[in-house]
Design a protein around this motif. Structure first.
Motif, PDB file in Angstrom:
ATOM      1  N   GLN A   1       0.802  -1.035  -0.081  1.00 47.36           N
ATOM      2  CA  GLN A   1       0.084  -0.002  -0.094  1.00 47.36           C
ATOM      3  C   GLN A   1       0.690   1.316   0.130  1.00 47.36           C
ATOM      4  O   GLN A   1       0.342   2.499  -0.234  1.00 47.36           O
TER       5      GLN A   1
ATOM      6  N   ASP B   1      -0.092   2.671  -3.239  1.00 44.74           N
ATOM      7  CA  ASP B   1      -1.464   3.303  -3.467  1.00 44.74           C
ATOM      8  C   ASP B   1      -1.404   4.736  -2.661  1.00 44.74           C
ATOM      9  O   ASP B   1      -1.849   5.663  -2.998  1.00 44.74           O
TER      10      ASP B   1
ATOM     11  N   TRP C   1      -4.109  -6.159  -3.877  1.00 49.36           N
ATOM     12  CA  TRP C   1      -3.073  -5.464  -3.769  1.00 49.36           C
ATOM     13  C   TRP C   1      -2.002  -5.521  -4.685  1.00 49.36           C
ATOM     14  O   TRP C   1      -1.441  -4.730  -5.165  1.00 49.36           O
TER      15      TRP C   1
ATOM     16  N   GLU D   1      -2.752  -4.873  -8.220  1.00 49.93           N
ATOM     17  CA  GLU D   1      -2.628  -3.347  -8.540  1.00 49.93           C
ATOM     18  C   GLU D   1      -1.047  -3.199  -8.629  1.00 49.93           C
ATOM     19  O   GLU D   1      -0.596  -2.362  -9.653  1.00 49.93           O
TER      20      GLU D   1
ATOM     21  N   GLN E   1       0.354  -4.388 -12.048  1.00 47.42           N
ATOM     22  CA  GLN E   1      -0.057  -3.527 -13.299  1.00 47.42           C
ATOM     23  C   GLN E   1       0.761  -2.406 -13.277  1.00 47.42           C
ATOM     24  O   GLN E   1       1.594  -1.711 -14.041  1.00 47.42           O
ATOM     25  N   ALA E   2       1.108  -1.626 -12.142  1.00 48.09           N
ATOM     26  CA  ALA E   2       1.843  -0.370 -11.783  1.00 48.09           C
ATOM     27  C   ALA E   2       3.495  -0.575 -12.121  1.00 48.09           C
ATOM     28  O   ALA E   2       3.928   0.327 -12.566  1.00 48.09           O
TER      29      ALA E   2
ATOM     30  N   THR F   1       1.534  -6.231 -16.565  1.00 47.53           N
ATOM     31  CA  THR F   1       0.271  -6.259 -16.931  1.00 47.53           C
ATOM     32  C   THR F   1      -0.405  -7.587 -17.326  1.00 47.53           C
ATOM     33  O   THR F   1      -1.572  -7.939 -16.730  1.00 47.53           O
TER      34      THR F   1
ATOM     35  N   ALA G   1      -0.829  -9.493 -14.051  1.00 45.94           N
ATOM     36  CA  ALA G   1      -1.974  -8.822 -13.249  1.00 45.94           C
ATOM     37  C   ALA G   1      -3.247  -9.089 -13.828  1.00 45.94           C
ATOM     38  O   ALA G   1      -4.310  -9.646 -13.173  1.00 45.94           O
TER      39      ALA G   1
ATOM     40  N   ASN H   1     -11.408  -1.681  -8.041  1.00 46.13           N
ATOM     41  CA  ASN H   1     -10.088  -1.206  -8.215  1.00 46.13           C
ATOM     42  C   ASN H   1      -9.458  -1.757  -9.266  1.00 46.13           C
ATOM     43  O   ASN H   1      -8.798  -0.993 -10.210  1.00 46.13           O
ATOM     44  N   CYS H   2      -9.209  -3.027  -9.398  1.00 47.84           N
ATOM     45  CA  CYS H   2      -8.459  -3.775 -10.289  1.00 47.84           C
ATOM     46  C   CYS H   2      -9.214  -3.664 -11.785  1.00 47.84           C
ATOM     47  O   CYS H   2      -8.400  -3.697 -12.779  1.00 47.84           O
TER      48      CYS H   2
ATOM     49  N   MET I   1      -8.666  -0.519 -13.128  1.00 52.96           N
ATOM     50  CA  MET I   1      -7.346  -0.285 -13.562  1.00 52.96           C
ATOM     51  C   MET I   1      -6.831  -1.034 -14.742  1.00 52.96           C
ATOM     52  O   MET I   1      -5.871  -0.400 -15.558  1.00 52.96           O
TER      53      MET I   1
END
Length: 594
Positions: free
Chosen positions: A471, A474, A524, A527, A530-531, A535, A538, A581-582, A585
């Motif tokens: 986190q 985030d 989490w 996310e 991906q970040a 990808t 994810a 969220n996912c 995103m």
């Protein structure tokens, strides 16, 4: 029938119910989500004989269930071995009436004959006083009364009352209507009124969904998660509960049975964060009103981790001895002693929830300078306690440490207060809070970074792995290309990932070693993958998680990483937040099809 979590929630943001695969109400509390369970079979043991509301079709062969499109209105179609069929529609009324939201403590059921000559038996067996016997009293020719300790309910119906009272089998030859609600006279045509309520409730929910800004992909996943998060809000005050249930264990025989029917400052922050992505500002605005009262009552002092839905500060924990527990795995707990704990991350979550109101011009009530001044008191608490021990976000009951997550949330409180000061034109206050945020951040890096293992530690005193370290991304405490974050992510994934699932931590706590994965931690991880450019990994992991959902499209708190069985309270807001969220995103943009 052995209880499981393949359950369908209905509700109206005042009360809710969970309905099983046989179309039985097995969980519902009155007069609100944290009240006495009128239907308690979910935690009534392996073969509960009370605490449910069943419509039993004679010689049942199949049951098919679905929600009406974009609503929490459940339709169950039951067919017997000869092809006779009925359809049951279950909902809790919720719609605008006379300029107010009508959301009574009530449950509606409609039984329609679909084919042949179906025969049913109605078993309405509520419980009172946490699993105790409910006295039933015949009312008039069309109703039965259920006097309880705090509330008396009345079943008004067009079905034969005597046959229901005696649980006799009878033929369904016309639509039958049931309204279980306040002990008040039903002075209108029962069938016509319930049909009007059904129409208005359907329109209300579909209108709400129509206003959501959903992603292109996984639309049904997002819509169902959003509706269910909305059901977790006690709309009268704006409080958001962590789940609709109590005491579903985290794994078999674990004793990790907690009451989640309260408003955790942390869980609610994640909920409004996710719904803000969808533009559901009604949930945010109602919750901010709830939070302002919490902050006012704190008078610049201690903020608890959780409160009751009316803002109650005392939530004493006790056992319900008349209920053996989910599959007999007690105890069933009422209340949650975590209200006494020290969890410093709450200060950050309060500020993070509020800061949007200083920027968002859509809100009915934009934040004011007075709101900022009230939040500054919260920020001062964050500054004061950012490097002090607490129970942490996993609410350890027997030991405390300085937790990196809690400290980072305190940093976020100061950092976002600087942002609010900037938009208000308060340059001196912006510098003040920026300076404090910088000092906290420097302190966290100095105390939690472990160069020998190339990772952040979950505590200042050890070299601990904890999924909450993800986190830091985030929160914008670390960036996705920061070597400190990449090293931490690598360590967390190697140490806590079990196949397609993530543990919170892999060390002993108050109850020994955890055996199940915590669903939101997997989201989490998705996310973070991906970040950091992974990808495809994810997307693959997200699709895998979606296969773990119940028939209703939902998730509980925990999952067995070996069997895939769901455990923990249900439906769990953290898990629903993760899906929203996912999906948002990872989805392709709408411009890809326009």
């Amino acid at each position: 029938m052995t209880p499981d979590l393949d359950l369908w929630p209905i509700g109206n943001c005042q009360v809710s119910a969970l309905i099983d695969r046989e179309a039985r109400f097995v969980w519902a509390c009155v007069p609100r989500v944290d009240g006495d369970p009128l239907f308690s079979a979910l935690v009534g043991g392996e073969a509960a004989t009370t605490g449910f509301w069943a419509i039993e079709l004679e010689d049942l062969a199949t049951t098919e269930q679905r929600y009406e499109r974009n609503t929490p209105i459940l339709v169950s179609r039951m067919t017997d071995t000869s092809g006779n069929a009925i359809e049951i529609t279950d909902f809790c009324p919720r719609f605008d009436r006379l300029g107010r939201t009508y959301r009574p403590t009530s449950f509606c059921r409609i039984i329609r004959p679909i084919s042949g000559s179906p025969r049913i038996r109605v078993k309405l067996r509520p419980t009172c006083g946490w699993g105790g016997h409910c006295t039933t009293r015949m009312g008039g020719s069309n109703h039965i009364r259920f006097p309880g300790d705090g509330v008396t309910l009345r079943l008004t119906t067009t079905a034969p009352v005597g046959l229901i009272r005696e649980e006799h089998v009878f033929r369904v030859e016309r639509p039958l209507y049931f309204f279980l609600g306040p002990d008040e006279s039903f002075d209108r045509n029962v069938g016509a009124t319930i049909e009007e309520m059904l129409y208005a409730t359907r329109q209300e929910w579909q209108h709400w969904v129509r206003g959501l800004a959903i992603p292109l992909e996984w639309q049904d996943v997002v819509i169902r998660s959003a509706i269910t998060l909305k059901l977790c809000q006690h709309e009268e005050t704006g409080a958001i509960v962590a789940a609709l249930t109590t005491s579903i264990p985290e794994h078999s025989g674990s004793q990790r049975n907690w009451d989640y029917r309260y408003c955790w400052i942390r869980d609610a922050y994640y909920t409004v964060q996710a719904l803000n992505r969808l533009g559901a500002l009604d949930v945010l605005e109602a919750y901010l009103e709830y939070l302002r009262n919490i902050v006012d009552n704190a008078k610049g002092g201690h903020i608890q981790p959780l409160y009751g839905v009316l803002g109650e500060a005392t939530l004493e924990e006790r056992f319900a001895p008349d209920l053996p527990g989910y599959r007999g795995m007690g105890p069933v707990r009422v209340g949650n002693q975590a209200y006494e704990q020290i969890q410093h991350d709450a200060y950050g979550q309060i500020v993070l929830c509020n800061v949007q109101a200083f920027f968002d011009r859509r809100l009915f009530r934009p934040a004011t300078i007075e709101d900022f001044e009230a939040l500054e008191k919260v920020g001062e608490r964050a500054w004061q306690f950012h490097d002090q021990p607490d129970a942490g976000l996993w609410e350890l009951r027997t030991r405390q440490s300085v937790h990196t997550y809690s400290s980072a949330m305190c940093w976020a409180a100061c950092d976002r207060l600087a942002n609010a000061a900037h938009v208000l034109g308060l340059d001196e206050r912006r510098e003040y809070w920026n300076d404090r945020a910088g000092q906290i951040k420097d302190g966290i890096i100095a105390s939690a970074w472990r160069p020998d293992t190339n990772r952040m530690s979950a505590t200042f005193s050890g070299d601990d792995l904890d999924a909450s370290l993800i986190q830091l991304l985030d929160l914008r405490f670390l960036s996705p290309d920061d070597p400190k974050f990449l090293g931490t992510l690598k360590a967390v994934e190697e140490g806590l990932r079990r196949g397609s699932h993530m543990l919170r931590y892999a060390t002993e706590d108050d109850f020994g070693l955890p055996e199940t994965a915590f669903n939101v931690c997997t989201f989490w991880l998705i996310e973070a993958l991906q970040a950091t450019g992974r990808t495809e990994d994810a997307r693959e992991l997200f699709e895998e998680m979606l296969t773990r959902r119940t028939s209703a499209g939902l998730l509980s708190e925990d999952i067995d990483p070996v069997t895939g069985e769901l455990w923990g309270n249900y439906p769990q807001t953290y898990s629903l937040v993760g899906m929203i969220n996912c999906a948002a995103m990872l989805s392709k943009p709408w411009t890809s099809i326009r």
